[in-house]
Design a protein around this motif. Structure first.
Motif, PDB file in Angstrom:
ATOM      1  N   ILE A 180      83.814 -35.291 -48.137  1.00  0.00           N
ATOM      2  CA  ILE A 180      84.517 -36.575 -48.064  1.00  0.00           C
ATOM      3  C   ILE A 180      84.053 -37.395 -46.859  1.00  0.00           C
ATOM      4  N   THR A 181      83.323 -36.788 -45.958  1.00  0.00           N
ATOM      5  CA  THR A 181      82.785 -37.549 -44.825  1.00  0.00           C
ATOM      6  C   THR A 181      81.552 -38.358 -45.228  1.00  0.00           C
ATOM      7  N   PHE A 213      84.190 -34.500 -54.933  1.00  0.00           N
ATOM      8  CA  PHE A 213      84.090 -34.443 -53.478  1.00  0.00           C
ATOM      9  C   PHE A 213      84.957 -33.291 -52.990  1.00  0.00           C
ATOM     10  N   THR A 214      84.674 -32.837 -51.793  1.00  0.00           N
ATOM     11  CA  THR A 214      85.424 -31.713 -51.242  1.00  0.00           C
ATOM     12  C   THR A 214      85.718 -31.930 -49.771  1.00  0.00           C
ATOM     13  N   ILE A 215      86.762 -31.254 -49.292  1.00  0.00           N
ATOM     14  CA  ILE A 215      87.069 -31.221 -47.858  1.00  0.00           C
ATOM     15  C   ILE A 215      86.475 -29.933 -47.321  1.00  0.00           C
ATOM     16  N   THR A 216      85.510 -30.057 -46.471  1.00  0.00           N
ATOM     17  CA  THR A 216      84.799 -28.890 -45.963  1.00  0.00           C
ATOM     18  C   THR A 216      85.708 -28.066 -45.046  1.00  0.00           C
ATOM     19  N   ILE A 232      94.550 -35.916 -45.839  1.00  0.00           N
ATOM     20  CA  ILE A 232      93.240 -35.899 -45.192  1.00  0.00           C
ATOM     21  C   ILE A 232      92.334 -36.982 -45.785  1.00  0.00           C
ATOM     22  N   CYS A 233      92.369 -37.105 -47.101  1.00  0.00           N
ATOM     23  CA  CYS A 233      91.524 -38.112 -47.765  1.00  0.00           C
ATOM     24  C   CYS A 233      91.945 -39.524 -47.396  1.00  0.00           C
ATOM     25  N   GLN A 234      93.236 -39.764 -47.328  1.00  0.00           N
ATOM     26  CA  GLN A 234      93.704 -41.091 -46.951  1.00  0.00           C
ATOM     27  C   GLN A 234      93.285 -41.440 -45.525  1.00  0.00           C
ATOM     28  N   TYR A 235      93.349 -40.470 -44.646  1.00  0.00           N
ATOM     29  CA  TYR A 235      92.905 -40.715 -43.272  1.00  0.00           C
ATOM     30  C   TYR A 235      91.413 -41.048 -43.250  1.00  0.00           C
ATOM     31  N   GLU A 236      90.637 -40.286 -44.013  1.00  0.00           N
ATOM     32  CA  GLU A 236      89.190 -40.528 -44.053  1.00  0.00           C
ATOM     33  C   GLU A 236      88.888 -41.914 -44.619  1.00  0.00           C
ATOM     34  N   LEU A 237      89.628 -42.320 -45.641  1.00  0.00           N
ATOM     35  CA  LEU A 237      89.379 -43.629 -46.261  1.00  0.00           C
ATOM     36  C   LEU A 237      89.803 -44.792 -45.368  1.00  0.00           C
TER      37      LEU A 237
END
Length: 244
Positions: A180-181, A213-216, A232-237
């Protein structure tokens, strides 16, 4: 609404038949009142409280009840003494630039409530629920949302196969896929998350052309909680992109 009917709002069937749901607690009633200032449809809500809340100020219709009656309508063991009956509202039409989080057969009320809080915090997303998901107006969901239910558009009974007609690019969260990064992760219109135990149906994901996609992680445990994954995904986005 008749007092005896308020207790029936604990049941999904009666919520749908009556067009109302129940929320409990001081914070949630405060959030309802703020939302009613923006949305006149919520001004048909009615507040019920015990004498402990005689000081409560609201423009909504109010009813004073005794503690025994409050216990009867409450789902919690130790009710605070204030609750409200609220109209069920259809989600507004998507706004320009709005994206979506799609939850496939999510079952845990706490997970859904937490996800709604996250979406409300970051903004810019609506929540789509597949058929056979937990009811968004379930009392535990409403309480776990901490008022986010008034800030996030929620659509229910949305089949997975209908997503391509609405969203040009669909991503799914899986144990395998790009990180996701990756800069590409930010470029999708809809992000799909799976059931707590069974995950996502792979054939259906292939049919909607979802990119994985994956969170490593370290691999020490099998998977992440779905609410944690969305967080986590919302923070990344929402995180500002780093300029090379």
């Amino acid at each position: 609404m008749k007092f005896d009917d308020i207790k029936k709002l604990h049941q999904k069937k009666f919520r749908e038949e009556s067009g109302y749901f129940l929320l409990e607690g001081e914070h949630l009633v405060q959030e309802l009142q703020k939302a009613a200032e923006r949305d006149e449809r919520l001004r048909g809500s009615e507040v019920y409280f015990t004498r402990d809340f005689d000081h409560w100020v609201t423009s909504l219709k109010t009813h004073v009840v005794n503690s025994r009656h409050m216990m009867q309508i409450s789902e919690t063991r130790s009710p605070q003494g204030i609750a409200a009956v609220v109209p069920l509202l259809a989600a507004p039409a998507p706004r320009p630039g709005e994206r979506a989080i799609y939850l496939y057969e999510i079952q845990d009320p706490g997970n859904l409530g937490t996800i709604l809080r996250t979406l409300a915090w970051f903004g810019g997303f609506r929540c789509l629920l597949s058929p056979d998901s937990v009811d968004v107006h379930n009392g535990k969901v409403v309480r776990a949302s901490m008022g986010a239910i008034f800030h996030v558009p929620v659509e229910t009974d949305v089949p997975l196969e209908t997503l391509p007609a609405r969203y040009g690019r669909i991503a799914s969260l899986d144990l395998q896929g790009q990180s996701i990064t990756s800069p590409e992760f930010r470029s999708f219109d809809c992000y799909v998350f799976g059931n707590e135990g069974r995950g996502l149906p792979r054939e259906a994901l292939t049919a909607v052309n979802a990119q994985a996609f994956t969170i490593t992680g370290t691999g020490a445990i099998e998977s992440l909680n779905v609410a944690t994954t969305v967080n986590i995904c919302q923070y990344e986005l929402s995180r500002p992109q780093e300029i090379p």
